[in-house]
Design a protein around this motif. Structure first.
Motif, PDB file in Angstrom:
ATOM      1  N   SER A  11      48.192 -24.119 -23.656  1.00  0.00           N
ATOM      2  CA  SER A  11      48.323 -25.526 -23.269  1.00  0.00           C
ATOM      3  C   SER A  11      49.500 -25.711 -22.314  1.00  0.00           C
ATOM      4  CB  SER A  11      48.514 -26.409 -24.509  1.00  0.00           C
ATOM      5  OG  SER A  11      49.800 -26.174 -25.067  1.00  0.00           O
ATOM      6  N   GLU A  12      49.419 -26.763 -21.532  1.00  0.00           N
ATOM      7  CA  GLU A  12      50.505 -27.063 -20.590  1.00  0.00           C
ATOM      8  C   GLU A  12      51.815 -27.316 -21.323  1.00  0.00           C
ATOM      9  OE1 GLU A  12      49.853 -29.811 -17.372  1.00  0.00           O
ATOM     10  OE2 GLU A  12      47.766 -29.165 -17.169  1.00  0.00           O
ATOM     11  N   ALA A  13      51.740 -27.843 -22.523  1.00  0.00           N
ATOM     12  CA  ALA A  13      52.948 -28.116 -23.306  1.00  0.00           C
ATOM     13  C   ALA A  13      53.662 -26.818 -23.686  1.00  0.00           C
ATOM     14  CB  ALA A  13      52.593 -28.905 -24.564  1.00  0.00           C
ATOM     15  N   ASP A  14      52.928 -25.726 -23.839  1.00  0.00           N
ATOM     16  CA  ASP A  14      53.529 -24.446 -24.220  1.00  0.00           C
ATOM     17  C   ASP A  14      53.883 -23.556 -23.036  1.00  0.00           C
ATOM     18  OD1 ASP A  14      53.442 -24.956 -26.936  1.00  0.00           O
ATOM     19  OD2 ASP A  14      51.459 -24.043 -27.201  1.00  0.00           O
ATOM     20  N   MET A  15      53.449 -23.905 -21.834  1.00  0.00           N
ATOM     21  CA  MET A  15      53.647 -23.025 -20.681  1.00  0.00           C
ATOM     22  C   MET A  15      55.120 -22.753 -20.391  1.00  0.00           C
ATOM     23  SD  MET A  15      50.638 -23.908 -17.985  1.00  0.00           S
ATOM     24  CE  MET A  15      48.925 -23.638 -18.390  1.00  0.00           C
ATOM     25  N   GLY A  16      55.988 -23.705 -20.639  1.00  0.00           N
ATOM     26  CA  GLY A  16      57.425 -23.486 -20.427  1.00  0.00           C
ATOM     27  C   GLY A  16      57.983 -22.437 -21.378  1.00  0.00           C
ATOM     28  N   TYR A  17      57.550 -22.465 -22.634  1.00  0.00           N
ATOM     29  CA  TYR A  17      57.989 -21.468 -23.610  1.00  0.00           C
ATOM     30  C   TYR A  17      57.487 -20.072 -23.225  1.00  0.00           C
ATOM     31  CZ  TYR A  17      58.668 -25.662 -26.485  1.00  0.00           C
ATOM     32  OH  TYR A  17      59.054 -26.894 -26.963  1.00  0.00           O
ATOM     33  N   VAL A  18      56.212 -20.027 -22.831  1.00  0.00           N
ATOM     34  CA  VAL A  18      55.613 -18.747 -22.432  1.00  0.00           C
ATOM     35  C   VAL A  18      56.344 -18.201 -21.208  1.00  0.00           C
ATOM     36  CG1 VAL A  18      53.508 -17.613 -21.643  1.00  0.00           C
ATOM     37  CG2 VAL A  18      53.369 -19.391 -23.383  1.00  0.00           C
ATOM     38  N   ASP A  19      56.608 -19.073 -20.243  1.00  0.00           N
ATOM     39  CA  ASP A  19      57.295 -18.638 -19.028  1.00  0.00           C
ATOM     40  C   ASP A  19      58.670 -18.064 -19.361  1.00  0.00           C
ATOM     41  OD1 ASP A  19      57.663 -18.390 -16.147  1.00  0.00           O
ATOM     42  OD2 ASP A  19      59.071 -20.063 -16.338  1.00  0.00           O
ATOM     43  N   TYR A  20      59.391 -18.716 -20.248  1.00  0.00           N
ATOM     44  CA  TYR A  20      60.726 -18.240 -20.626  1.00  0.00           C
ATOM     45  C   TYR A  20      60.653 -16.840 -21.250  1.00  0.00           C
ATOM     46  CZ  TYR A  20      65.401 -18.158 -22.654  1.00  0.00           C
ATOM     47  OH  TYR A  20      66.689 -17.808 -22.972  1.00  0.00           O
ATOM     48  N   ILE A  21      59.743 -16.658 -22.211  1.00  0.00           N
ATOM     49  CA  ILE A  21      59.646 -15.377 -22.909  1.00  0.00           C
ATOM     50  C   ILE A  21      59.147 -14.272 -21.980  1.00  0.00           C
ATOM     51  CG2 ILE A  21      58.410 -14.145 -24.750  1.00  0.00           C
ATOM     52  CD1 ILE A  21      58.472 -16.796 -26.353  1.00  0.00           C
ATOM     53  N   VAL A  22      58.060 -14.563 -21.237  1.00  0.00           N
ATOM     54  CA  VAL A  22      57.458 -13.536 -20.379  1.00  0.00           C
ATOM     55  C   VAL A  22      58.399 -13.163 -19.233  1.00  0.00           C
ATOM     56  CG1 VAL A  22      55.531 -13.034 -18.819  1.00  0.00           C
ATOM     57  CG2 VAL A  22      55.104 -14.126 -21.020  1.00  0.00           C
ATOM     58  N   SER A  23      59.132 -14.128 -18.713  1.00  0.00           N
ATOM     59  CA  SER A  23      60.079 -13.825 -17.625  1.00  0.00           C
ATOM     60  C   SER A  23      61.119 -12.811 -18.085  1.00  0.00           C
ATOM     61  CB  SER A  23      60.780 -15.094 -17.151  1.00  0.00           C
ATOM     62  OG  SER A  23      59.860 -15.959 -16.536  1.00  0.00           O
ATOM     63  N   ARG A  24      61.533 -12.885 -19.348  1.00  0.00           N
ATOM     64  CA  ARG A  24      62.538 -11.962 -19.863  1.00  0.00           C
ATOM     65  C   ARG A  24      61.946 -10.650 -20.378  1.00  0.00           C
ATOM     66  NH1 ARG A  24      63.852 -16.698 -19.143  1.00  0.00           N
ATOM     67  NH2 ARG A  24      65.979 -17.443 -18.905  1.00  0.00           N
ATOM     68  N   GLU A  25      60.709 -10.705 -20.866  1.00  0.00           N
ATOM     69  CA  GLU A  25      60.076  -9.500 -21.402  1.00  0.00           C
ATOM     70  C   GLU A  25      59.565  -8.572 -20.301  1.00  0.00           C
ATOM     71  OE1 GLU A  25      59.674  -8.330 -24.597  1.00  0.00           O
ATOM     72  OE2 GLU A  25      60.984  -9.943 -25.273  1.00  0.00           O
TER      73      GLU A  25
END
Length: 175
Positions: free
Chosen positions: A97-111
């Motif tokens: 969901s668009e509401a979760d995309m910021g969380y995903v972006d944060y985690i994936v950017s670091r992983e």
């Protein structure tokens, strides 16, 4: 002075067609006897057919040395991702969901830095969310959509969703 006017008389138009003009150039051919079809002597000419070029094989892309062990068997190694796309497209295709995309972006950017072919040399974790082991990912661990779908299931099962995974990641720097 007297003048008399006579009605104008035009000459009848003379129509000329290409056919009519060509009739003067025709040649008459007369043959005596029966009509004979022209004979074609195949020995009097050569036919050359240019063959289609043989396709040249293209070399396979070089495998990364740190590709780790993937879910494929044999010596071929993992099937790395070579398609296009952007993070927002991958997340939408994975059903995030668009509401979760910021969380995903944060985690994936670091992983993985959004590199679908990222592999951890020491652990063998693979893909965007660094699935461990890579074979847990249904489909292909290096496919960004497959990897994000697996990550959604992992985040939901372990942390209650992407917001919980984000909170854990910010506190521990891993998930």
């Amino acid at each position: 002075m007297g003048a008399s006017l006579l009605p104008a008389q035009a000459e009848e138009p003379h129509t000329v067609t290409l056919y009519a003009e060509g009739l003067g150039d025709t040649q008459a051919v007369s043959t005596s006897g029966e009509k004979q079809a022209p004979q074609l002597d195949r020995a009097s000419y050569n036919v050359y057919v240019k063959p289609k070029p043989t396709p040249t094989p293209t070399p396979a892309p070089a495998r990364s040395k740190d590709a780790g062990s993937g879910s494929s068997s044999g010596n071929s190694g993992p099937v790395l991702y070579s398609g296009g796309g952007a993070p927002a497209e991958w997340m939408a295709a994975a059903g995030i969901s668009e509401a979760d995309m910021g969380y995903v972006d944060y985690i994936v950017s670091r992983e993985s830095g959004w590199n679908p072919n990222a592999t951890n040399r020491s652990s063998g974790a693979c893909g965007l969310v660094q699935a461990l082991p890579c074979s847990k990912v249904p489909g292909n661990g290096y496919d960004p959509v497959d990897n994000l779908r697996w990550g959604t299931g992992y985040a939901t099962g372990r942390y209650g969703g992407w917001a919980g995974a984000y909170a854990f990641w910010t506190a521990n720097h891993w998930w």
